[in-house]
Design a protein around this motif. Structure first.
Motif, short mmCIF file in Angstrom:
data_model
loop_
_atom_site.label_atom_id
_atom_site.label_comp_id
_atom_site.label_asym_id
_atom_site.label_seq_id
_atom_site.Cartn_x
_atom_site.Cartn_y
_atom_site.Cartn_z
N MET A 112 0.85 -1.18 0.00
CA MET A 112 0.00 0.00 0.00
C MET A 112 0.90 1.24 0.00
SD MET A 112 -3.18 0.73 2.58
CE MET A 112 -3.71 -0.96 2.50
N VAL A 113 0.79 2.02 -1.04
CA VAL A 113 1.55 3.26 -1.16
C VAL A 113 0.54 4.39 -1.18
CG1 VAL A 113 3.19 4.56 -2.56
CG2 VAL A 113 3.29 2.06 -2.53
N THR A 114 0.63 5.29 -0.21
CA THR A 114 -0.33 6.38 -0.14
C THR A 114 0.31 7.61 0.49
OG1 THR A 114 -2.46 7.10 0.76
CG2 THR A 114 -1.25 5.47 2.04
N PRO A 115 0.01 8.78 -0.03
CA PRO A 115 0.50 10.00 0.60
C PRO A 115 -0.39 10.46 1.77
CG PRO A 115 -0.66 10.55 -1.41
CD PRO A 115 -0.64 9.05 -1.32
N PHE A 116 -1.52 9.77 2.00
CA PHE A 116 -2.49 10.16 3.02
C PHE A 116 -2.93 11.61 2.85
CE2 PHE A 116 -0.17 6.83 5.63
CZ PHE A 116 -1.18 5.89 5.57
N THR A 117 -3.16 12.01 1.63
CA THR A 117 -3.65 13.37 1.38
C THR A 117 -5.18 13.34 1.31
OG1 THR A 117 -3.31 13.00 -1.00
CG2 THR A 117 -1.59 14.22 0.18
N TRP A 118 -5.79 13.25 2.48
CA TRP A 118 -7.24 13.16 2.57
C TRP A 118 -7.89 14.45 2.11
CZ3 TRP A 118 -8.58 8.35 3.30
CH2 TRP A 118 -7.75 7.51 4.02
N LEU A 119 -8.86 14.33 1.21
CA LEU A 119 -9.62 15.46 0.72
C LEU A 119 -11.10 15.09 0.71
CD1 LEU A 119 -7.38 16.41 -2.34
CD2 LEU A 119 -7.52 17.64 -0.17
N GLU A 120 -11.94 16.00 1.18
CA GLU A 120 -13.37 15.72 1.26
C GLU A 120 -14.01 15.54 -0.12
OE1 GLU A 120 -15.46 17.36 5.01
OE2 GLU A 120 -14.05 18.92 4.35
N GLU A 121 -13.38 16.02 -1.17
CA GLU A 121 -13.94 15.82 -2.50
C GLU A 121 -13.88 14.34 -2.93
OE1 GLU A 121 -11.09 17.25 -5.83
OE2 GLU A 121 -10.53 18.36 -4.03
N PHE A 122 -13.03 13.55 -2.26
CA PHE A 122 -12.92 12.12 -2.55
C PHE A 122 -13.49 11.26 -1.42
CE2 PHE A 122 -9.24 14.04 -4.77
CZ PHE A 122 -9.62 13.76 -6.06
N THR A 123 -13.16 11.60 -0.19
CA THR A 123 -13.51 10.80 0.97
C THR A 123 -14.21 11.67 2.00
OG1 THR A 123 -11.44 9.59 0.62
CG2 THR A 123 -12.59 9.18 2.69
N PRO A 124 -15.43 11.32 2.40
CA PRO A 124 -16.07 12.11 3.46
C PRO A 124 -15.18 12.13 4.71
CG PRO A 124 -17.61 10.52 2.54
CD PRO A 124 -16.26 10.20 1.96
N ARG A 125 -15.09 13.26 5.35
CA ARG A 125 -14.21 13.41 6.50
C ARG A 125 -14.46 12.33 7.56
NH1 ARG A 125 -10.92 17.54 7.99
NH2 ARG A 125 -10.37 17.65 10.19
N SER A 126 -15.69 11.91 7.71
CA SER A 126 -16.03 10.89 8.70
C SER A 126 -15.39 9.53 8.39
CB SER A 126 -17.55 10.72 8.79
OG SER A 126 -18.06 10.26 7.56
N LYS A 127 -14.89 9.36 7.16
CA LYS A 127 -14.28 8.09 6.76
C LYS A 127 -12.76 8.18 6.63
CE LYS A 127 -18.40 6.20 4.98
NZ LYS A 127 -18.78 4.83 5.02
N TRP A 128 -12.19 9.34 6.95
CA TRP A 128 -10.73 9.47 6.92
C TRP A 128 -10.13 8.53 7.95
CZ3 TRP A 128 -9.27 15.38 6.74
CH2 TRP A 128 -9.80 15.95 5.57
N LEU A 129 -9.00 7.96 7.62
CA LEU A 129 -8.25 7.14 8.56
C LEU A 129 -7.13 8.00 9.12
CD1 LEU A 129 -8.01 3.87 6.44
CD2 LEU A 129 -9.81 4.60 8.00
N GLY A 130 -7.47 8.86 10.04
CA GLY A 130 -6.49 9.78 10.59
C GLY A 130 -6.38 11.04 9.75
N GLY A 131 -5.32 11.79 10.01
CA GLY A 131 -5.12 13.04 9.29
C GLY A 131 -5.86 14.21 9.93
N PHE A 132 -6.17 14.07 11.23
CA PHE A 132 -6.91 15.12 11.94
C PHE A 132 -6.57 15.06 13.42
CE2 PHE A 132 -9.53 11.35 11.37
CZ PHE A 132 -9.83 11.00 12.68
N GLN A 133 -7.03 16.04 14.18
CA GLN A 133 -6.85 16.07 15.63
C GLN A 133 -8.01 15.31 16.29
OE1 GLN A 133 -4.18 17.48 16.86
NE2 GLN A 133 -3.51 18.82 15.24
N ASP A 134 -7.71 14.51 17.31
CA ASP A 134 -8.75 13.84 18.07
C ASP A 134 -9.64 14.89 18.72
OD1 ASP A 134 -9.68 12.76 20.92
OD2 ASP A 134 -9.44 11.04 19.58
N ALA A 135 -10.95 14.74 18.57
CA ALA A 135 -11.90 15.73 19.07
C ALA A 135 -11.84 15.89 20.59
CB ALA A 135 -13.32 15.36 18.65
N MET A 136 -11.54 14.82 21.30
CA MET A 136 -11.51 14.87 22.77
C MET A 136 -10.16 15.35 23.31
SD MET A 136 -14.57 13.99 23.61
CE MET A 136 -14.46 13.57 25.33
N THR A 137 -9.09 14.75 22.81
CA THR A 137 -7.77 15.01 23.38
C THR A 137 -6.97 16.06 22.63
OG1 THR A 137 -6.67 13.30 22.05
CG2 THR A 137 -7.65 12.61 24.17
N GLN A 138 -7.40 16.35 21.41
CA GLN A 138 -6.68 17.25 20.51
C GLN A 138 -5.31 16.70 20.08
OE1 GLN A 138 -8.10 19.98 18.99
NE2 GLN A 138 -9.85 19.03 20.00
#
Length: 124
Positions: A80-106
């Motif tokens: 699996m080769v991926t840059p992990f460049t999550w974009l909402e135009e391709f993947t809804p944010r709710s389905k991202w595998l990381g790439g964000f701050q945890d809502a509880m712990t930041q």
């Protein structure tokens, strides 16, 4: 899309027929791997699967990952080769595998860590 192109694979000189018969190429919907494995005749299983620049462009990456044990032989390899460049135009944010701050712990939720947590229980 509406535009298609047929391509052919050419092997190097000296590759024997037995080796060529063990190589298959398949084009389809990566989010439907489970369906292909369950219903498509001739789809089969594989010793190796290459997923290049794909994961962060899928509308539902986890469905693709969860189907891998159905199509990868025991002891097989997933590359699996991926840059992990999550974009909402391709993947809804709710389905991202990381790439964000945890809502509880930041704390940062890194995609590589999330992917490892998902893949290891599946046997990879």
């Amino acid at each position: 899309g509406d535009i298609t192109e047929e391509v052919s694979v050419i092997h190097e000189p000296g590759v024997d027929t037995a080796s060529m018969e063990r190589v298959n190429f398949f084009q389809g919907d990566a989010c439907a791997l489970s369906e292909y494995a369950d219903t498509k005749k001739g789809f089969g299983t594989f010793d190796g699967v290459i997923m290049a620049n794909l994961l962060c462009r899928l509308p539902d990456p986890i469905s693709t990952i969860n189907a891998l044990p159905k199509i990868v032989n025991t002891g097989g390899v997933v590359i699996m080769v991926t840059p992990f460049t999550w974009l909402e135009e391709f993947t809804p944010r709710s389905k991202w595998l990381g790439g964000f701050q945890d809502a509880m712990t930041q704390e940062p939720m890194y995609s590589k860590d999330q992917l490892k947590e998902i893949m290891e229980p599946l046997g990879f």
